[in-house]
Scaffold this motif. Sequence first.
Motif: not given
Length: 292
Positions: A105-108, A113-118, A162-175
């Motif tokens: 809910v908080l993510s939504l 508020l920030i990404l102006k999603e409906t 992570r949504k605004q700067h998308p990276v695949d989960g595996l390499n993202g966590l490695t980095a």
Amino acid sequence: MHGLILAISAYLIWGGFPLFFHYLSHVAATEVLAHRIVWSFMATLLLGLILGRGRTLRRLISDGHQMRWLFLSALLIAINWLIYIWAVSQQRVLEASLGYFITPVLSLLLARLILKETLHLLQWWAAAFAGLAIAWELISLKTLPWIGLSLAIAFALYGLIRKQHPVDGLNGLTAECLTLLPLTLIWFIWQISFYPATLAFGHNAFNTTMLISAGLLTALPLVLFAMAAKRADLSVVGFFMYLNPTVQFLIGVFVLHEAYPPERQITFILIWIGMLLFIAGMWRQRQQRRST
């Protein structure tokens, strides 16, 4: 069907984390966190190389702009991990599960508020019930559920980055773990230099194995979820996200036998109503997208 099975497996493993970290309750949360970072890096790096993602990882690491954002997301996930590990060690799994019920809910709300999603109207109602649950906790127990709120805020902000700067989960966590390694190394040097007797790693086979396994256990559900996302509609996979906190709640009540005040039953009833509204809103949005 295979995608859903993989997704459910990932959520069940995440939900079972309290059992794992319960067996490390005798180890300082900071040491568990430090080892989780180190061994998560080793596990995700190895898996990435096996899956042929080494070139992608090198490109990611050489991207200074992306790595700066991943360092920020790494700090947020480290805060989340530390609070969670500490909460389990203090027999406060129910409070931690509350945070993961609130997180979607908080993510939504952050996305709105920030990404102006409906948002669907039902999702607004879900947010209202989550807020009501927090207000009830404050009024009835005279305290904010800070563990749940801290976990939810840290993870929601992590997800936003992570949504605004998308990276695949595996390499993202490695980095992310890579950016935290210098701080982790400084912590280890400090502990070994001044407080060597407090370290659990190497003290016995059980401690050492469990601390190493923390990294492996972090990587496994991430890989399963990534495989699920490729085989099933991500919106469908998302319907099962509440398996994680539900399993945590059940473990806290029926396995770890955590005591909790009767007033907290009302808190969870309000949260569960919000959860159902949230899922219903997701379903309605999915149906609307299909019809357009």
